[in-house]
Design an enzyme around this catalytic site. Structure first.
Site, PDB file in Angstrom:
ATOM      1  N   ARG A  65       0.839  -1.206   0.000  1.00  0.00           N
ATOM      2  CA  ARG A  65       0.000   0.000   0.000  1.00  0.00           C
ATOM      3  C   ARG A  65       0.871   1.251   0.000  1.00  0.00           C
ATOM      4  NH1 ARG A  65      -3.658  -0.715   4.836  1.00  0.00           N
ATOM      5  NH2 ARG A  65      -2.999  -2.862   5.017  1.00  0.00           N
ATOM      6  N   TYR A  69       0.405   4.519  -2.359  1.00  0.00           N
ATOM      7  CA  TYR A  69       0.211   5.866  -1.819  1.00  0.00           C
ATOM      8  C   TYR A  69       1.252   6.843  -2.384  1.00  0.00           C
ATOM      9  CZ  TYR A  69      -2.755   3.424   1.568  1.00  0.00           C
ATOM     10  OH  TYR A  69      -3.717   2.643   2.154  1.00  0.00           O
ATOM     11  N   TYR A  91     -12.792   9.496  -0.284  1.00  0.00           N
ATOM     12  CA  TYR A  91     -14.056   9.202   0.391  1.00  0.00           C
ATOM     13  C   TYR A  91     -13.890   9.376   1.902  1.00  0.00           C
ATOM     14  CZ  TYR A  91     -12.423   4.517   1.793  1.00  0.00           C
ATOM     15  OH  TYR A  91     -11.743   3.475   2.359  1.00  0.00           O
ATOM     16  N   HIS A  93     -13.676  11.335   5.427  1.00  0.00           N
ATOM     17  CA  HIS A  93     -12.896  12.537   5.741  1.00  0.00           C
ATOM     18  C   HIS A  93     -11.530  12.318   5.103  1.00  0.00           C
ATOM     19  CE1 HIS A  93     -10.509  15.441   7.842  1.00  0.00           C
ATOM     20  NE2 HIS A  93     -11.507  15.823   8.633  1.00  0.00           N
ATOM     21  N   VAL A  96      -8.601  11.344   7.549  1.00  0.00           N
ATOM     22  CA  VAL A  96      -8.792  10.301   8.560  1.00  0.00           C
ATOM     23  C   VAL A  96      -8.412   8.956   7.955  1.00  0.00           C
ATOM     24  CG1 VAL A  96     -10.532   9.110   9.971  1.00  0.00           C
ATOM     25  CG2 VAL A  96     -10.555  11.600   9.810  1.00  0.00           C
ATOM     26  N   ALA A 123     -16.175   7.596   8.513  1.00  0.00           N
ATOM     27  CA  ALA A 123     -16.867   6.395   8.997  1.00  0.00           C
ATOM     28  C   ALA A 123     -17.116   6.502  10.503  1.00  0.00           C
ATOM     29  CB  ALA A 123     -16.029   5.153   8.682  1.00  0.00           C
ATOM     30  N   GLN A 165      -9.636  -0.599   9.786  1.00  0.00           N
ATOM     31  CA  GLN A 165      -8.960  -1.493   8.825  1.00  0.00           C
ATOM     32  C   GLN A 165      -8.806  -2.905   9.399  1.00  0.00           C
ATOM     33  OE1 GLN A 165      -6.921   1.704   5.975  1.00  0.00           O
ATOM     34  NE2 GLN A 165      -5.466   0.641   7.231  1.00  0.00           N
ATOM     35  N   ALA A 206     -20.933   1.368   7.736  1.00  0.00           N
ATOM     36  CA  ALA A 206     -21.923   2.422   7.463  1.00  0.00           C
ATOM     37  C   ALA A 206     -22.488   2.224   6.062  1.00  0.00           C
ATOM     38  CB  ALA A 206     -21.236   3.788   7.551  1.00  0.00           C
ATOM     39  N   THR A 234     -15.252  -1.815  10.259  1.00  0.00           N
ATOM     40  CA  THR A 234     -14.610  -1.176  11.413  1.00  0.00           C
ATOM     41  C   THR A 234     -15.099  -1.916  12.656  1.00  0.00           C
ATOM     42  OG1 THR A 234     -14.488   0.982  10.337  1.00  0.00           O
ATOM     43  CG2 THR A 234     -14.425   0.991  12.736  1.00  0.00           C
TER      44      THR A 234
HETATM   45  C1  LIG Z   1      -8.322   3.918   4.306  1.00  0.00           C
HETATM   46  S1  LIG Z   1      -9.473   4.072   5.608  1.00  0.00           S
HETATM   47  C2  LIG Z   1     -10.447   5.404   4.993  1.00  0.00           C
HETATM   48  C3  LIG Z   1     -11.291   6.074   6.048  1.00  0.00           C
HETATM   49  C4  LIG Z   1     -12.074   7.259   5.508  1.00  0.00           C
HETATM   50  N1  LIG Z   1     -11.160   8.301   5.077  1.00  0.00           N
HETATM   51  C5  LIG Z   1     -13.040   7.843   6.535  1.00  0.00           C
HETATM   52  O1  LIG Z   1     -12.957   9.057   6.780  1.00  0.00           O
HETATM   53  O2  LIG Z   1     -13.873   7.142   7.058  1.00  0.00           O
HETATM   54  C6  LIG Z   1     -10.456   2.640   5.347  1.00  0.00           C
HETATM   55  C7  LIG Z   1     -11.100   2.162   6.625  1.00  0.00           C
HETATM   56  O3  LIG Z   1     -12.139   3.060   6.981  1.00  0.00           O
HETATM   57  C8  LIG Z   1     -13.205   2.349   7.570  1.00  0.00           C
HETATM   58  N2  LIG Z   1     -14.371   2.463   6.688  1.00  0.00           N
HETATM   59  C9  LIG Z   1     -14.411   2.816   5.403  1.00  0.00           C
HETATM   60  N3  LIG Z   1     -15.664   2.780   4.934  1.00  0.00           N
HETATM   61  C10 LIG Z   1     -16.438   2.391   5.963  1.00  0.00           C
HETATM   62  C11 LIG Z   1     -17.821   2.153   6.126  1.00  0.00           C
HETATM   63  N4  LIG Z   1     -18.672   2.304   5.110  1.00  0.00           N
HETATM   64  N5  LIG Z   1     -18.256   1.758   7.332  1.00  0.00           N
HETATM   65  C12 LIG Z   1     -17.417   1.599   8.380  1.00  0.00           C
HETATM   66  N6  LIG Z   1     -16.111   1.795   8.282  1.00  0.00           N
HETATM   67  C13 LIG Z   1     -15.618   2.189   7.088  1.00  0.00           C
HETATM   68  C14 LIG Z   1     -12.764   0.885   7.675  1.00  0.00           C
HETATM   69  O4  LIG Z   1     -12.125   0.699   8.947  1.00  0.00           O
HETATM   70  C15 LIG Z   1     -11.780   0.801   6.538  1.00  0.00           C
HETATM   71  O5  LIG Z   1     -10.874  -0.266   6.677  1.00  0.00           O
END
Ligand SMILES: C[S@@+](CC[C@H](N)C(=O)[O-])C[C@H]1O[C@@H](n2cnc3c(N)ncnc32)[C@H](O)[C@@H]1O
Length: 264
Positions: A65, A69, A91, A93, A96, A123, A165, A206, A234
């Site tokens: 990864r 990146y 997608y 924030h 985050v 999320a 993650q 979510a 999550t």
């Molecule tokens: C690379 S991070 C991105 C997080 C994203 N920037 C945010 O603000 O939520 C990816 C992780 O975010 C969480 N995530 C992303 N989409 C999600 C969703 N629909 N529901 C719950 N957790 C989510 C999971 O833990 C996933 O492994």
């Protein structure tokens, strides 16, 4: 000719979570790059900026990864270095659990290029709403799942714990849909001494589409290695116990002890 890098978030739920700020920047930028997880958001971005390019092309199964990146960061910096206004849309924030957004901003600023970030709906924001958790009440710690293990983070059993993650725990490459059950067993071994194997956690996802419900799967910690996890999962671990207030601190702060159930 000075470039500008603007990083925006598109939220988790398609259409409704994209802020007016994000829409305005996507529409105004000379070039737009994005990482989305649903086709509706992708369409919206392309509607606002027909030439927008997906950064998802840099993901390859098995590729570290970190390399992906770096390729994303270089793409964002190239346009800004050439004097263009570059908008990067991620997608959720954009700051985050997103490495290239912060990295590109840091490196742009170091080169004298103006770079800013606009917040989005993460999320975690959705989790607070869907699971009815107010972090003010019990406190809340959160970690990236692999980081939690590698750095032996100590959970507080009286506070909420959020692990991000979880579907990729122990995997530094991009392997969607391939959660390593052995790595989950390591995680369970780390959590069980604090919470017990019967403590019930939530595998949370979510909703990404309007009108859809979130996925809220209750799982005993001991059963986590067999739970169905995705790249969007999550883990939410609720507190196991209440913490007792410290009467000495309450007195030093001149607070009413009855407010904390002391001497009631
Ligand atoms: C690379 S991070 C991105 C997080 C994203 N920037 C945010 O603000 O939520 C990816 C992780 O975010 C969480 N995530 C992303 N989409 C999600 C969703 N629909 N529901 C719950 N957790 C989510 C999971 O833990 C996933 O492994």
């Amino acid at each position: 000719m000075s470039g500008l890098l603007v990083v925006v978030g598109t939220g988790i739920k398609a259409v409704g979570h994209m802020t007016l700020d994000a829409r305005a920047w996507i529409g105004a930028a000379d070039e737009v790059h994005y990482v989305t997880t649903d086709p509706i958001t992708e369409q919206m971005i392309r509607g606002l900026s027909p030439g927008a390019q997906s950064l998802a092309r840099f993901y390859e199964v098995g590729r570290a990864r970190h390399d992906t990146y770096e390729a994303m960061t270089q793409t964002l910096l190239a346009g800004a270095r050439a004097g263009r206004t570059v908008c990067a849309a991620f997608y959720g924030h954009p700051g985050v659990f997103v490495w290239p957004s912060h990295d590109a901003i840091r490196r742009a600023r170091a080169e004298g290029i103006r770079a800013i970030m606009e917040p989005g709906v993460s999320a975690e924001d959705c989790l607070f709403a869907d699971l009815g958790l107010d972090p003010a009440v019990v406190g809340c710690a959160q970690y990236e799942a692999t980081d939690f293990l590698v750095y032996r983070r100590r959970p507080d059993p009286s506070a909420a714990l959020i692990l991000w993650q979880i579907g990729a725990v122990g995997d530094l490459a991009w392997n969607p849909g391939r959660t390593n059950a052995d790595n989950l067993r390591v995680l369970v071994e780390e959590l069980v001494p604090t919470y017990g194997a019967d403590h019930v956690a939530v595998v949370y996802e979510a909703a990404q589409l309007p009108t859809f419900a979130p996925s809220i799967l209750h799982v005993r910690l001991g059963d986590l290695p067999g739970a169905p996890l995705t790249t969007a999962s999550t883990l939410f671990v609720p507190p196991r116990e209440r913490r007792a207030p410290d009467p000495a601190i309450v007195a030093r702060l001149a607070l009413d002890p009855r407010r904390f159930g002391i001497g009631a």
